[in-house]
Design a protein around this motif. Sequence first.
Motif, mmCIF file in Angstrom:
data_model
loop_
_atom_site.group_PDB
_atom_site.id
_atom_site.type_symbol
_atom_site.label_atom_id
_atom_site.label_comp_id
_atom_site.label_asym_id
_atom_site.label_seq_id
_atom_site.Cartn_x
_atom_site.Cartn_y
_atom_site.Cartn_z
ATOM 1 N N UNK A 1 0.780 -1.239 0.000
ATOM 2 C CA UNK A 1 0.000 0.000 0.000
ATOM 3 C C UNK A 1 0.811 1.288 0.000
ATOM 4 N N UNK A 2 2.099 1.204 0.366
ATOM 5 C CA UNK A 2 2.854 2.453 0.519
ATOM 6 C C UNK A 2 4.323 2.212 0.208
ATOM 7 N N UNK A 3 4.909 3.145 -0.534
ATOM 8 C CA UNK A 3 6.340 3.073 -0.806
ATOM 9 C C UNK A 3 7.043 4.188 -0.050
ATOM 10 N N UNK A 4 8.111 3.834 0.653
ATOM 11 C CA UNK A 4 8.890 4.846 1.376
ATOM 12 C C UNK A 4 10.296 4.890 0.776
ATOM 13 N N UNK A 5 10.691 6.077 0.306
ATOM 14 C CA UNK A 5 12.081 6.255 -0.122
ATOM 15 C C UNK A 5 12.925 6.147 1.143
ATOM 16 N N UNK A 6 13.715 5.083 1.233
ATOM 17 C CA UNK A 6 14.457 4.805 2.465
ATOM 18 C C UNK A 6 15.685 5.711 2.580
ATOM 19 N N UNK A 7 16.283 5.719 3.774
ATOM 20 C CA UNK A 7 17.585 6.381 3.925
ATOM 21 C C UNK A 7 18.535 5.686 2.968
ATOM 22 N N UNK A 8 19.418 6.471 2.360
ATOM 23 C CA UNK A 8 20.339 5.868 1.396
ATOM 24 C C UNK A 8 19.799 5.843 -0.028
ATOM 25 N N UNK A 9 18.516 6.247 -0.214
ATOM 26 C CA UNK A 9 17.946 6.226 -1.571
ATOM 27 C C UNK A 9 18.212 7.538 -2.291
ATOM 28 N N UNK A 10 18.804 8.502 -1.558
ATOM 29 C CA UNK A 10 19.079 9.804 -2.160
ATOM 30 C C UNK A 10 17.877 10.731 -2.128
ATOM 31 N N UNK A 11 16.818 10.307 -1.460
ATOM 32 C CA UNK A 11 15.601 11.130 -1.394
ATOM 33 C C UNK A 11 15.886 12.443 -0.667
ATOM 34 N N UNK A 12 15.354 13.567 -1.174
ATOM 35 C CA UNK A 12 15.594 14.873 -0.546
ATOM 36 C C UNK A 12 14.335 15.730 -0.589
ATOM 37 N N UNK A 13 13.611 15.682 0.518
ATOM 38 C CA UNK A 13 12.357 16.423 0.643
ATOM 39 C C UNK A 13 12.582 17.937 0.696
ATOM 40 N N UNK A 14 13.825 18.328 1.028
ATOM 41 C CA UNK A 14 14.099 19.759 1.166
ATOM 42 C C UNK A 14 14.602 20.360 -0.147
ATOM 43 N N UNK A 15 14.651 19.550 -1.187
ATOM 44 C CA UNK A 15 15.275 19.984 -2.446
ATOM 45 C C UNK A 15 14.545 21.147 -3.113
ATOM 46 N N UNK A 16 15.370 21.963 -3.804
ATOM 47 C CA UNK A 16 14.874 23.079 -4.601
ATOM 48 C C UNK A 16 15.050 22.811 -6.083
ATOM 49 N N UNK A 17 15.630 21.654 -6.375
ATOM 50 C CA UNK A 17 16.032 21.333 -7.746
ATOM 51 C C UNK A 17 14.788 20.981 -8.569
ATOM 52 N N UNK A 18 14.473 21.836 -9.526
ATOM 53 C CA UNK A 18 13.257 21.675 -10.332
ATOM 54 C C UNK A 18 13.207 20.320 -11.040
ATOM 55 N N UNK B 1 -1.117 3.437 -4.782
ATOM 56 C CA UNK B 1 -0.053 3.337 -3.767
ATOM 57 C C UNK B 1 0.372 4.729 -3.316
ATOM 58 N N UNK B 2 0.446 4.922 -1.997
ATOM 59 C CA UNK B 2 0.909 6.194 -1.445
ATOM 60 C C UNK B 2 2.429 6.178 -1.362
ATOM 61 N N UNK B 3 3.010 7.392 -1.368
ATOM 62 C CA UNK B 3 4.464 7.479 -1.338
ATOM 63 C C UNK B 3 4.912 8.410 -0.220
ATOM 64 N N UNK B 4 6.003 7.994 0.457
ATOM 65 C CA UNK B 4 6.601 8.804 1.508
ATOM 66 C C UNK B 4 8.106 8.784 1.381
ATOM 67 N N UNK B 5 8.774 9.564 2.233
ATOM 68 C CA UNK B 5 10.231 9.589 2.157
ATOM 69 C C UNK B 5 10.875 9.976 3.467
ATOM 70 N N UNK B 6 12.162 9.698 3.522
ATOM 71 C CA UNK B 6 12.954 9.850 4.738
ATOM 72 C C UNK B 6 13.591 11.237 4.818
ATOM 73 N N UNK B 7 13.631 11.809 6.038
ATOM 74 C CA UNK B 7 14.406 13.031 6.271
ATOM 75 C C UNK B 7 14.880 13.051 7.721
ATOM 76 N N UNK B 8 16.082 13.557 7.930
ATOM 77 C CA UNK B 8 16.631 13.705 9.288
ATOM 78 C C UNK B 8 16.359 15.138 9.707
#
Length: 700
Positions: free
Chosen positions: A341-358, A376-383
């Motif tokens: 039901x849900x995909x999470x971009x894990x740590x180490x996947x390069x996911x960046x929720x704070x990105x400004x890159x268009x 499917x819902x999608x989420x991601x990791x951030x510290x």
Amino acid sequence: MKFYNYCSWYILFLINIISARDWLIDKISDVTTLTKTPLGTLLLSNTLISREFLIEPDFATIDFRDLHATNSSILRCVKPESIITLDGIEYNIGGVIPNTQCAYFNRTDFWKNKAIDTKAFHFSTYEVGKPKAPFAYTPKRSAPADIEWPPKGVHLSVYFKAPYYAPLSHKYVTVVVNYEMYDGIPLLVKWLDIIDTSGRGDIDLSFNSVELLAVNQPWSPFGESWLYVENNQSPGHGTNILWTYDVEVNTIPGSFPPLVNCTYQTDHELVVTLGTQLSSFRVHELVIGSSNVERVALSKHRLFRLLAPHTQENPIFFHMINGSSSAVRAVIDQMAEVGFEMLIYSFGSGFDMESNDEKYIKQITSDIAYATSKGIEVGGYDLIALTRDVGPAWMAIDPDTGKPRDNACFASGWYDYLLNRTLTFMDRTGLMMVETDGPYGGYSCASTTHSHHRNNDDSIYQQNLLQANYFKILRERSVYINQPDYYFYQGGSKTGMGYNEEQYSLPRWMDISVSRQGMFDDTYQRIPTVGWMFVPLTVYQGGGDAAQFEPLVAHQIEYEWALAQYLGAGVAACYRGYRLYDTDATKALVTKWVHFYKKYRPILIRDIIHVRRADMQSIDSYMHVDPYSKDIKGLAMVFNPTSDTVNTNLVVPLYYTGLTDIAQISEQENTWKNYTLARDYHIDLPISLPPLGITWFLIK
Ligand SMILES: *[C@@H]1O[C@H](CO)[C@@H](O)[C@H](O)[C@H]1NC(C)=O
Ligand SMILES: *[C@@H]1O[C@H](CO)[C@@H](O)[C@H](O)[C@H]1NC(C)=O
Ligand SMILES: *[C@@H]1O[C@H](CO)[C@@H](O)[C@H](O)[C@H]1NC(C)=O
Ligand SMILES: *[C@@H]1O[C@H](CO)[C@@H](O)[C@H](O)[C@H]1NC(C)=O
Ligand SMILES: *[C@@H]1O[C@H](CO)[C@@H](O)[C@H](O)[C@H]1NC(C)=O
Ligand SMILES: *[C@@H]1O[C@H](CO)[C@@H](O)[C@H](O)[C@H]1NC(C)=O
């Protein structure tokens, strides 16, 4: 002497459970009421508990009763309702001095000798209403159908005004003591609002005691812990529930005078600028009236489900380690095939929720749209705070060294920046889940230049408030929130189950076994849906080939055990890797257990009765129960981790299914058979399992 005491408490408990209704299995139809008694006092009651307040000549709690388990008074003595400090002057809230000995409550003596505390904030008026939701919530993601939000019950607000002696500036201050009692649960919630209407906003406030309750011995941890007291803040974040022995002069030597003090306790005094209005944490007082471990656990779980209902959402998620578009889409296809039901971009996947890159934002937006099109819902990791470096201006400052800690200050400009980045990213990409690692962890910050706190003295209070606010905003957007901390009463969804990180580097069978034992133990503390476990499809921290489940086709038995023990426990696990299956055979395993979970989700997300802990010498079992269900009232998972066939009778305690005479039981979906319950509500269930066999039973 002691023996007889405990013996009679125990018999009292049994009599009540057997002869009367039990709120853990019977639906309680009585509603909460506030009535004025013939004595002129206010009585707040839901027929499971009651609390009585004196309002004349001033305000005080004069009784707190357990009406469901022991039918007795919990209260030992009258205390100030709360204590606060304004600009260095300490004020009791509610001005009644009992003037009586406090070994036990002698009401004759109290009515005769009580006096007014002229220096206290005095009762002015009260209002009755309905409970208010601390955040908006609409159930989603197959949450239980019976959620009521806010819970039904009564909200009582009691207003207090400063005494004659107070400085003029304090005369503009109103203290509101709030109580909420809910229908059908022996729970009382209490908190303070402090309001300054002067418009000056310069008063220094400390909350000394939000709640101060003098109780009788068995209700305290020095006795039987029959009263469970917690607050709604994360433990270790500058608040405390302090149980002490009351040392006031009017307690009698030889008596047992426990006192609970619900307070802000940090390594320094808490002083906050009042501004126009501030609120304290909320105290939760749950009258359990029993020391039976299962009963204590079930009672606490009911409280938790009531006040953090969103934690019962339990999507099946996958932790993706490869952020590339093609890899993500390939795994989304797999997930859709088997029902994840849900995909999470894990740590180490390069996911960046704070990105400004268009370009990056475009790619993620398109990949999320692809997932959404497949349900499917999608989420991601951030510290986000703890161990996060955010540059010198926003780091928390250690008061002892004057140097930056390794952590961000959550009451600095970092909060505004992070919240903006989070919401902007979500609005643009459709992200519906966050895994916020390292949330604010309870440390102070001595900076005097940060935008949301003054100095060290208010830094913990303000950081807690803002971290809570961050989660609350996300909760109100229906975002699913993983956070390795305890922000559940502020909107957080999930935390680690309580495991030791290193167990996922153990060889597969050790990991599976230790993890099943750990879940068994941790589900005394947690409801199944609030804890996540871990399946290292690829190596997590260590352990190499012996620990990882890849290649899946080579480890089918272990993979099936992992799927069965987690989905069967109603516990979401982080299946972490880059694919869910590698062959038709492994696809069939995932499909089988995901379908099982989805079919029985209503019972699988309910509480666990601990039938037999895994000792790896024979079978082990846990059982979900839902006494209110009109159909399936129990589901028991049974595992045989040994290398031998096991034929045995399993003793299954059915009390909390609510069944009384006959249990109809079916192994998997075969034929139903009737079992007669014994005097103590157990049945002997014949089990026959091959080596490494797994089975499950439906109970109605
Ligand atoms: C509980 O105790 C009160 C007296 O304190 C008594 O009036 C009442 O009948 C008792 N209730 C039950 C169910 O025993
Ligand atoms: C309660 O207080 C009254 C009045 O002071 C006293 O006469 C009585 O003995 C007390 N009762 C008990 C049980 O202590
Ligand atoms: C309650 O705890 C606070 C903080 O530790 C302390 O200052 C206060 O004296 C305590 N109050 C009582 C009545 O024990
Ligand atoms: C991620 O997946 C892509 C596409 O399948 C692949 O080319 C790439 O090598 C993978 N990256 C890693 C680190 O495995
Ligand atoms: C984020 O900040 C930018 C720049 O200040 C502003 O235009 C935007 O409205 C903010 N977005 C949110 C969601 O707060
Ligand atoms: C089993 O018990 C149920 C409920 O008491 C009853 O309706 C049913 O007839 C029983 N079945 C058998 C085979 O005895």
